[in-house]
Design an enzyme around this catalytic site. Structure first.
Site, short mmCIF file in Angstrom:
data_model
loop_
_atom_site.label_atom_id
_atom_site.label_comp_id
_atom_site.label_asym_id
_atom_site.label_seq_id
_atom_site.Cartn_x
_atom_site.Cartn_y
_atom_site.Cartn_z
N LYS A 160 0.85 -1.19 0.00
CA LYS A 160 0.00 0.00 0.00
C LYS A 160 0.89 1.24 0.00
O LYS A 160 1.56 1.54 0.98
CB LYS A 160 -0.88 0.05 1.26
CG LYS A 160 -1.93 1.15 1.18
CD LYS A 160 -2.35 1.72 2.52
CE LYS A 160 -1.57 2.92 2.92
NZ LYS A 160 -1.76 4.12 2.08
N GLU A 201 11.06 1.46 9.45
CA GLU A 201 11.98 2.56 9.12
C GLU A 201 11.24 3.85 9.44
O GLU A 201 10.36 4.26 8.69
CB GLU A 201 12.35 2.53 7.63
CG GLU A 201 13.04 1.26 7.18
CD GLU A 201 14.45 1.13 7.71
OE1 GLU A 201 14.95 2.06 8.37
OE2 GLU A 201 15.05 0.07 7.47
N CYS A 215 13.98 11.04 5.74
CA CYS A 215 14.11 10.71 7.15
C CYS A 215 15.56 10.74 7.61
O CYS A 215 15.83 10.76 8.79
CB CYS A 215 13.47 9.36 7.45
SG CYS A 215 14.15 8.08 6.44
N GLU A 231 11.33 16.57 14.40
CA GLU A 231 11.78 16.52 13.02
C GLU A 231 10.97 17.56 12.23
O GLU A 231 9.75 17.55 12.27
CB GLU A 231 11.47 15.11 12.50
CG GLU A 231 12.28 14.66 11.34
CD GLU A 231 11.97 13.22 10.93
OE1 GLU A 231 10.95 12.65 11.38
OE2 GLU A 231 12.73 12.68 10.13
N1 LIG Z 1 10.68 7.75 7.78
C1 LIG Z 1 10.27 8.38 6.70
O1 LIG Z 1 10.84 8.23 5.65
C2 LIG Z 1 9.06 9.21 6.75
C3 LIG Z 1 8.75 9.96 7.84
N2 LIG Z 1 7.64 10.69 7.83
C4 LIG Z 1 7.38 11.53 9.00
O2 LIG Z 1 6.03 11.44 9.30
C5 LIG Z 1 5.40 12.71 9.25
C6 LIG Z 1 3.99 12.54 8.78
O3 LIG Z 1 3.96 12.07 7.45
P1 LIG Z 1 2.83 11.08 6.97
O4 LIG Z 1 2.76 11.00 5.52
O5 LIG Z 1 1.59 11.49 7.68
O6 LIG Z 1 3.40 9.69 7.48
P2 LIG Z 1 2.57 8.41 7.84
O7 LIG Z 1 3.39 7.58 8.71
O8 LIG Z 1 1.22 8.79 8.28
O9 LIG Z 1 2.40 7.70 6.39
C7 LIG Z 1 3.25 6.73 5.86
C8 LIG Z 1 2.45 5.60 5.25
O10 LIG Z 1 1.66 4.99 6.26
C9 LIG Z 1 0.29 4.97 5.87
N3 LIG Z 1 -0.57 5.03 7.03
C10 LIG Z 1 -0.98 6.12 7.71
N4 LIG Z 1 -1.79 5.75 8.73
C11 LIG Z 1 -1.88 4.40 8.69
C12 LIG Z 1 -2.57 3.43 9.45
N5 LIG Z 1 -3.32 3.76 10.51
N6 LIG Z 1 -2.47 2.13 9.11
C13 LIG Z 1 -1.72 1.77 8.05
N7 LIG Z 1 -1.04 2.65 7.28
C14 LIG Z 1 -1.11 3.94 7.61
C15 LIG Z 1 0.17 6.15 4.94
O11 LIG Z 1 -0.98 6.03 4.16
P3 LIG Z 1 -1.80 7.31 3.66
O12 LIG Z 1 -0.87 8.06 2.78
O13 LIG Z 1 -2.95 6.71 2.96
O14 LIG Z 1 -2.17 8.08 4.90
C16 LIG Z 1 1.47 6.03 4.17
O15 LIG Z 1 1.35 5.02 3.21
C17 LIG Z 1 6.30 13.50 8.32
O16 LIG Z 1 6.17 14.87 8.51
C18 LIG Z 1 7.64 12.97 8.72
O17 LIG Z 1 8.07 13.60 9.90
C19 LIG Z 1 6.81 10.69 6.77
C20 LIG Z 1 7.06 9.97 5.65
C21 LIG Z 1 8.26 9.20 5.54
O1 LIG Z 2 13.57 9.19 3.80
C1 LIG Z 2 13.63 7.97 3.76
O2 LIG Z 2 12.77 7.26 4.30
C2 LIG Z 2 14.68 7.24 3.03
C3 LIG Z 2 15.79 8.07 2.48
C4 LIG Z 2 16.47 7.34 1.40
C5 LIG Z 2 17.65 8.07 0.89
O3 LIG Z 2 18.49 8.50 1.67
O4 LIG Z 2 17.77 8.17 -0.34
#
Ligand SMILES: NC(=O)C1=CN([C@@H]2O[C@H](COP(=O)(O)OP(=O)(O)OC[C@H]3O[C@@H](n4cnc5c(N)ncnc54)[C@H](OP(=O)(O)O)[C@@H]3O)[C@@H](O)[C@H]2O)C=CC1
Ligand SMILES: O=C(O)CCCC(=O)O
Length: 481
Positions: free
Chosen positions: A179, A254, A288, A385
Site C-alpha cells: 500500500k 523505518e 528521514c 523533526e
Molecule cells: N521515515 C520516513 O521516511 C518518513 C517519515 N515521515 C514523517 O512522518 C510525518 C507525517 O507524514 P505522513 O505522511 O503522515 O506519514 P505516515 O506515517 O502517516 O504515512 C506513511 C504511510 O503509512 C500509511 N498510514 C498512515 N496511517 C496508517 C494506518 N493507521 N495504518 C496503516 N497505514 C497507515 C500512509 O498512508 P496514507 O498516505 O494513505 O495516509 C502512508 O502510506 C512527516 O512529517 C515525517 O516527519 C513521513 C514519511 C516518511
Molecule cells: O527518507 C527515507 O525514508 C529514506 C531516504 C532514502 C535516501 O536517503 O535516499
C-alpha cells in the site's frame, strides 16, 4: 483533468488482475507543484485487501518453489525494466511528489540498483552445518521465506522505499501486498506494470490504494500475512507494531530521524557546506535521514553560517520538471505549516533568520530554503523533526558536548560529522547512537550498505547483505542417523 502520463495506471493489482475498488470509489491525486488534480486511484478497503492477501498466499506456493537463479533472473529483468523506462518513471514521480527531475531520475536509478542487488543476493542465501554434540545426529540450518509480506510505504520516496522491500522479499521467495502513500500512488502502481514486463507471475506483487486504516488493519490482522514492513512516521510505526502483535508477525520499521550534523573547528568547511546542502536540502528536506539539527563548534560558527548561506541562496526553487530546479514544493500545506511553526518558535525564543524564512513567491507549498542561527536546545527544532527545508544552527564548545546534544533525542536513524582529526572521527562515529553515521559525508544511502535505525527510529535493516535476513526464517534441522 490532465492527460494520463506513461505508466500512470488508475487501477489496483490483485492476483494479476487490474481492478477498481468494490465501491467504485476513487481518490484524487494532486501535483503539489501546480495544485492540479492529475488523476484518481481506487479507494480500496479491507475486503480488497483480504483478496489481495489470499492471492499473495496462493502465489507464494509457486514462487517459493522457484530456484534462486529463477528469482534472480526475474529480478534482473525488473531492474532492466526500471532502467529502460527511467525517464518516464522519473517524470511520473516528479509530477506526483514534487522533487526535481534530477532527484527523481536518481531515485528510479537507486530503485533499479536495489532490485539488482537483491537479484544477486538471492543466490547467496546460505545455511550452515553445525558440529553436532551427538555422534549419531547431524545438525543443519536452512533459511526459508517468511511468507506473505505486507509493505506500507511513504510519499517522500514512492519508488525506492518500495524497491528495497520488494527486491528483498521477492529474492527471499516471499510474495507481497503493498500500500503506497495516498499522495503518491502512481510510482508504486507502476511497479505492477514493470513486474508484468519482467514476467513476474500474477499474485507475487499486489498493489492497493485507499483507506490506510482499513488496508493497514487487514494487513496487520490477517493471519496469512507473516511480516509487515513499514516506512513512515514513528507514530504510525508504533501503531502498526501493536496491531501486528495480535498474530505475532515479524516487523521491519523505518521511522523518523531528527538527524544531527556536527561541524568541528578542524573541519574542511567547503566540504562541510557541500555535505550539508546534500544532507539538508535533498527532496526539499523531506527525507528521514535529512540533517535536522546542525551543531557547529564556536570557532567556525560564523564562517560556516556565511558559507552555508551563500550556497543555500544558489538553490533554485520551482516546479521539479523545469530545468535547473533543485528545490521542489513541499508535499502539502501541513508540511509548510510545520516549517513555519518551527521558524516562529526559533524567532520567539531569540534566534534569527540567516536566509530564507518564509513561503516562496511561487505559492502552493513552495518554501524558501532557510537557515536560522543562534538556536538553543529549548527550541522545538531540537526535539522535533521538521521534514522541510529548514537548517537550524546550534553552537557548541567541546566534542563531548556536541555528542551529548546529538544523542539527546529518542531518534537514532542517521547522523553526520565533519572533522579532519582521525581520532575524533572514530570517537564521534562510535559515540553517536545512530544506525548510520556519515563522517565527512552528507549523503550516504546506497544499496550495498545497511539502512536502518536504533531507538525509536525503528527495527531491521534494508539494502545490503543484511537486508534479506528480515524476510527469512532460520530453520534448525536435527537428523538422526
Ligand atoms: N521515515 C520516513 O521516511 C518518513 C517519515 N515521515 C514523517 O512522518 C510525518 C507525517 O507524514 P505522513 O505522511 O503522515 O506519514 P505516515 O506515517 O502517516 O504515512 C506513511 C504511510 O503509512 C500509511 N498510514 C498512515 N496511517 C496508517 C494506518 N493507521 N495504518 C496503516 N497505514 C497507515 C500512509 O498512508 P496514507 O498516505 O494513505 O495516509 C502512508 O502510506 C512527516 O512529517 C515525517 O516527519 C513521513 C514519511 C516518511
Ligand atoms: O527518507 C527515507 O525514508 C529514506 C531516504 C532514502 C535516501 O536517503 O535516499
Amino acid at each position: 483533468m490532465a492527460k494520463l502520463l506513461p505508466f500512470q495506471r488508475e487501477k489496483n493489482l490483485i492476483g494479476g488482475e487490474w481492478i477498481d475498488a468494490d465501491s467504485a470509489g476513487t481518490i484524487e491525486v494532486t501535483n503539489p507543484a501546480t495544485g492540479e488534480v492529475i488523476g484518481t486511484v481506487p479507494n480500496c478497503g479491507a475486503a480488497e485487501t483480504k483478496r489481495a492477501i489470499e492471492a499473495a498466499q496462493k502465489a507464494f506456493e509457486g514462487w517459493r518453489a522457484t530456484t534462486a537463479a529463477e528469482r534472480a533472473d526475474k529480478l534482473r529483468k525488473l531492474a532492466a525494466a526500471l532502467e529502460k523506462n527511467k525517464e518516464e518513471l522519473a517524470v511520473l514521480l516528479t509530477t506526483e511528489q514534487g522533487k526535481s527531475l534530477a532527484e527523481a531520475r536518481g531515485e528510479v536509478g537507486i530503485s533499479a540498483a536495489y532490485v539488482l542487488w537483491f537479484a544477486e543476493e538471492a543466490r547467496r542465501v546460505y545455511g550452515d552445518t553445525i558440529p553436532s554434540p551427538w555422534a549419531n545426529r547431524r545438525i543443519l540450518v536452512t533459511k526459508e521465506p517468511v511468507g506473505v509480506v505486507a509493505a506500507i510505504t511513504p510519499w517522500n520516496f514512492p519508488s525506492s522505499m518500495l524497491s528495497r522491500k520488494l527486491g528483498a522479499a521477492l529474492a527471499a521467495g516471499c510474495t507481497v501486498v503493498t500500500k503506497p502513500a495516498t499522495q503518491t500512488p502512481y510510482s508504486a502502481i507502476a511497479w505492477g506494470l514493470l513486474a508484468e514486463e519482467a514476467g513476474i507471475p500474477p499474485g507475487v506483487i499486489n498493489i492497493l490504494t485507499g483507506s490506510a486504516t482499513q488496508i493497514g488493519g487487514e494487513m496487520t490482522a490477517n493471519p496469512l500475512v507473516k511480516k509487515v514492513t513499514f516506512t513512515g512516521s514513528t507514530e504510525i510505526g508504533k501503531l502498526l507494531m501493536k496491531q501486528a502483535s495480535g498474530t505475532m508477525k515479524r516487523v521491519s520499521m523505518e521511522l523518523g530521524g531528527n538527524a544531527p550534523f556536527l561541524i568541528f573547528d578542524d573541519a574542511d568547511l567547503d566540504a562541510a557546506v557541500e555535505g550539508a546542502i546534500g544532507s539538508k536540502y535533498r527532496n526539499s528536506g523531506q527525507t528521514c535521514v535529512c540533517a535536522n539539527r546542525f551543531y557547529v563548534q564556536a570557532g567556525v560558527y560564523d564562517a560556516f553560517a556565511e558559507k552555508f548561506a551563500e550556497a543555500v541562496r544558489d538553490l533554485k526553487v520551482g516546479n521539479g520538471l523545469e530545468p535547473g530546479v533543485t528545490q521542489g514544493p513541499l508535499i502539502d500545506e501541513k508540511a509548510v505549516e510545520k516549517v513555519e511553526e518551527h521558524i516562529a518558535d526559533v524567532l520567539a525564543k531569540g534566534g534569527r533568520v540567516v536566509t530564507g524564512g518564509k513561503r516562496h513567491a511561487l505559492g502552493h507549498s513552495f518554501f524558501e530554503p532557510t537557515i536560522v542561527a543562534d538556536v538553543t536546545p529549548g527550541m522545538k527544532v531540537a526535539k522535533e523533526e521538521t521534514f522541510g527545508p529548514l537548517a537550524p544552527l546550534f553552537r557548541f564548545d567541546t566534542e563531548e558536548q556536541a555528542v551529548a546534544m546529538a544523542n539527546d533525542t529518542e531518534f537514532g536513524l542517521a547522523a553526520y560529522a565533519y572533522t579532519r582529526d582521525l581520532g575524533r572521527a572514530f570517537r564521534v562515529m562510535e559515540g553517536l547512537q545512530y544506525g548510520q553515521v556519515g563522517i565527512n559525508a552528507g549523503v550516504i544511502t546506497t544499496e550495498v550498505a545497511p539502512f536502518g535505525g536504533v531507538k525509536e527510529s525503528g527495527l531491521g535493516r534494508e539494502g545490503s547483505k543484511y537486508g534479506l535476513d528480515d524476510y527469512l526464517n532460520v530453520k534448525y534441522g536435527c537428523i538422526g542417523l
